[in-house]
Design an enzyme around this catalytic site. Structure first.
Site, PDB file in Angstrom:
ATOM      1  N   LYS A 182       1.084  -1.237   0.138  1.00  0.00           N
ATOM      2  CA  LYS A 182       0.157  -0.013  -0.140  1.00  0.00           C
ATOM      3  C   LYS A 182       0.786   1.423  -0.102  1.00  0.00           C
ATOM      4  CE  LYS A 182      -1.624   3.029   3.279  1.00  0.00           C
ATOM      5  NZ  LYS A 182      -1.644   4.031   2.555  1.00  0.00           N
ATOM      6  N   GLU A 191      10.473   1.791   9.982  1.00  0.00           N
ATOM      7  CA  GLU A 191      11.251   2.146  10.000  1.00  0.00           C
ATOM      8  C   GLU A 191      10.099   3.407  10.210  1.00  0.00           C
ATOM      9  OE1 GLU A 191      14.557   1.637   9.269  1.00  0.00           O
ATOM     10  OE2 GLU A 191      14.062  -0.479   9.473  1.00  0.00           O
ATOM     11  N   CYS A 235      13.396  10.964   6.458  1.00  0.00           N
ATOM     12  CA  CYS A 235      13.476  10.409   8.692  1.00  0.00           C
ATOM     13  C   CYS A 235      14.703  10.945   9.166  1.00  0.00           C
ATOM     14  CB  CYS A 235      13.184   9.008   8.113  1.00  0.00           C
ATOM     15  SG  CYS A 235      14.417   8.287   6.955  1.00  0.00           S
ATOM     16  N   GLU A 248       9.626  15.879  15.649  1.00  0.00           N
ATOM     17  CA  GLU A 248      10.473  15.757  14.590  1.00  0.00           C
ATOM     18  C   GLU A 248       9.399  17.067  13.677  1.00  0.00           C
ATOM     19  OE1 GLU A 248       9.202  12.558  12.558  1.00  0.00           O
ATOM     20  OE2 GLU A 248      10.684  12.093  10.826  1.00  0.00           O
TER      21      GLU A 248
END
Ligand code: NAD
Length: 522
Positions: free
Chosen positions: A188, A261, A295, A393
């Site tokens: 997906k 991750e 990331c 973040e």
């Protein structure tokens, strides 16, 4: 058989034939209603269907059926498909980069990073898969009497859920080792970037992958992603820590393996003995790459002692001269943010920090004159724990920089985070080598901000703490998609000893034997 593709794309809707071909690769009968937007100008480039539970059911049923034959396909055939795929990716690189840029608004160099990653991952695993999967003789506990072999077999159908920020790399690079290990995949992609995922999947089919071995279902995360997590034999997830926790609960309940991750709040340390030019260059790269929506981007910089004023001056100056623009030109250094949602988050977090006393050294504002979601590279200082972006973040080109007394203090700050994904250190080599293991993250880059750990794929790379579970790359990046099987043979004498021998006597003999073995195998 290889299809004909247009050599390049232009801004605006996708060519009708290409859009229809790519949509035809989605496992869904739903009407295409999800618009896919080009962030450069907020136009719609095409539509994909909003899939649901029944599409995922169908994808798994077809994939399970096909996987049995794929598992029995010789390694040489699987390897040859992946090698052909590698060539096709390089052949169609301009088209792939155009599609990546159209869907994400990133600059061309960042789009090429994705092409390079897919090609090198394909080449790496194609060369190693057979050796990694060949049964491996291990050391028996008692020489001559014991023999033991480690076997590996595929898990079945791997579920893959990926985000929008690296839509090419993250749609395929983690799937390649899964396929080479004999698994099928149901994937997906993020609903904002499906066409890049479909284009690269089309190349995989052109290279010879049987259609039912790789299924793509488009649709909303909680619905389609949630259903994939309920069906799959292993879940490969890349995305936010929040979603990672939700999916981890499903994986835990179902007792399936799970790679996560996730996000980061990545530090960069500049030591006093660093090469200033290299440090500035690396910091700029770690700030603006993919418009900070990476990331492993740098979001915190700790500069030691007298290096601080020199570094900050040069870093800020360099960021002020960055060329930002929409378009496919190779010389553009930074593109757009990917969506209104990203722009809103970045703006909110910077404005909140400023309202609580953070100082803006450069940037701190949107650039609607360049495109709807552009935001300037931003450097803050005086950031405190009261501000959201101290710990959270941002996922944009926003960094805060602080002076520290010495390297030990820099390491304490670097580790003061719930995340543990990536770090960089600029320093003389010996200083950096001694400090690197003390930073508690999955990857430390010496005299670089993130590319070294990402690009050296023979070593596994994953996140510590809230940044994830398991790892991609290296042997682990393929073996995680397999079940180990221990096949052991005990010859002449069972490990529990002969029935005729009294247990106590056997225990004494065995103790003496273990002592002797310890001396022999010291
Ligand atoms: P996200 O978690 O919102 O979405 C990622 C994917 O998960 C998308 O396909 C989405 O549709 C799907 N999803 C969302 N909710 C779901 C649910 N409840 N169940 C199942 N699937 C669901 O992530 P995002 O914010 O779009 O992506 C950015 C994040 O990804 C950042 O935190 C970034 O650091 C992280 N990221 C990590 C890596 C890495 O390798 N560590 C790489 C890229 C991005």
């Amino acid at each position: 058989m290889e299809r004909m593709y247009p050599p390049r794309l232009t801004p605006g809707p996708l060519p009708r034939e290409l859009e229809e071909h790519l949509r035809g690769l989605i496992t869904s009968e739903a009407t295409p209603t999800i618009p896919v937007e080009a962030p450069f100008d907020a136009t719609t480039i095409g539509h994909v269907p909003e899939g649901g539970q029944s599409c995922v059911d169908k994808a798994f049923s077809l994939a399970r059926e096909a996987q049995r034959g794929w598992e029995d396909t010789p390694h040489a055939t699987r390897r040859s498909i992946v090698r052909t795929f590698h060539s096709l990716v390089l052949k169609h690189r301009e088209l792939l980069m155009d599609m990546v840029q159209l869907e994400t608004g990133k600059n061309r160099a960042a789009a090429f990073d994705e092409v390079m990653d897919v090609a090198s991952t394909a080449r790496y695993y194609a060369a190693r898969a057979e050796k990694l999967l060949t049964p491996r003789r291990r050391q028996g506990t008692i020489p001559v009497l014991s023999s033991t072999v480690e076997h590996r077999y595929p898990l079945g159908v791997i579920g893959q859920i990926s985000p929008w920020n690296y839509p090419l790399t993250l749609a395929i690079s983690d799937a390649i080792p899964a396929l080479l290990a004999g698994n099928a995949v149901v994937s997906k992609p993020d609903e904002r970037t499906p066409f890049t995922a479909l284009l690269v999947t089309s190349l995989l089919y052109d290279a010879g992958l049987p259609r039912d071995i790789f299924h793509t279902v488009t649709g909303p995360g909680p619905v389609v992603g949630g259903a994939i997590a309920e069906h799959c034999d292993y879940l490969m997830f890349t995305g936010s820590t929040n979603t990672g926790r939700i999916l981890g609960e499903t994986a835990g309940r179902r007792l399936i393996g799970f790679s996560a991750e996730l996000g980061g709040k990545n530090p960069l340390i500049i030591a006093e003995d660093a090469d200033l030019d290299k440090a500035v260059d690396g910091a700029v790269h770690g700030t603006i790459s993919n418009s900070g929506q990476l990331c492993v981007s740098i979001e915190r910089i700790f500069v030691v002692g007298s290096m601080y004023p020199r570094f900050v001056d040069a870093y800020v100056q360099r960021l002020q001269s960055i060329r930002m623009e929409a378009g496919f030109d190779w010389d553009v250094e930074m593109g757009s943010l990917a969506s209104q949602q990203q722009l809103d988050t970045v703006t909110r977090m910077v404005d909140e920090a400023v309202s609580k006393g953070a100082e803006v050294l450069t940037g701190g504002r949107a650039r609607p004159d360049l495109g709807p979601y552009f935001y300037e590279p931003t450097v803050l200082t005086g950031v405190t724990k009261k501000m959201e972006l101290y710990r959270h973040e941002v996922f944009g080109p926003v960094v805060y920089v602080e002076a520290v007394a010495d390297l030990a203090e820099a390491i304490v700050y670097a580790n003061d985070t719930d995340y543990g994904l990536n770090a960089g250190i600029f320093a003389a080599r010996d200083t950096a080598l001694a400090a690197a293991p003390l930073i508690r993250v999955g990857g430390v880059n010496i005299n670089d901000s993130y590319s070294a750990t990402w690009g050296n794929i023979d070593t596994p790379l994953g996140g510590a703490k809230d940044s994830g579970l398991s790892a991609r790359h290296g042997e682990e990046g393929l073996l995680k998609y397999t079940q180990t099987q221990n096949i052991s043979e005990q010859r002449y004498l069972q490990l529990r000893g002969p029935r005729s021998l009294k247990r106590k006597t056997y225990a004494s003999l065995m103790t003496a034997g273990l002592k002797a073995l310890a001396v022999m195998r010291r």
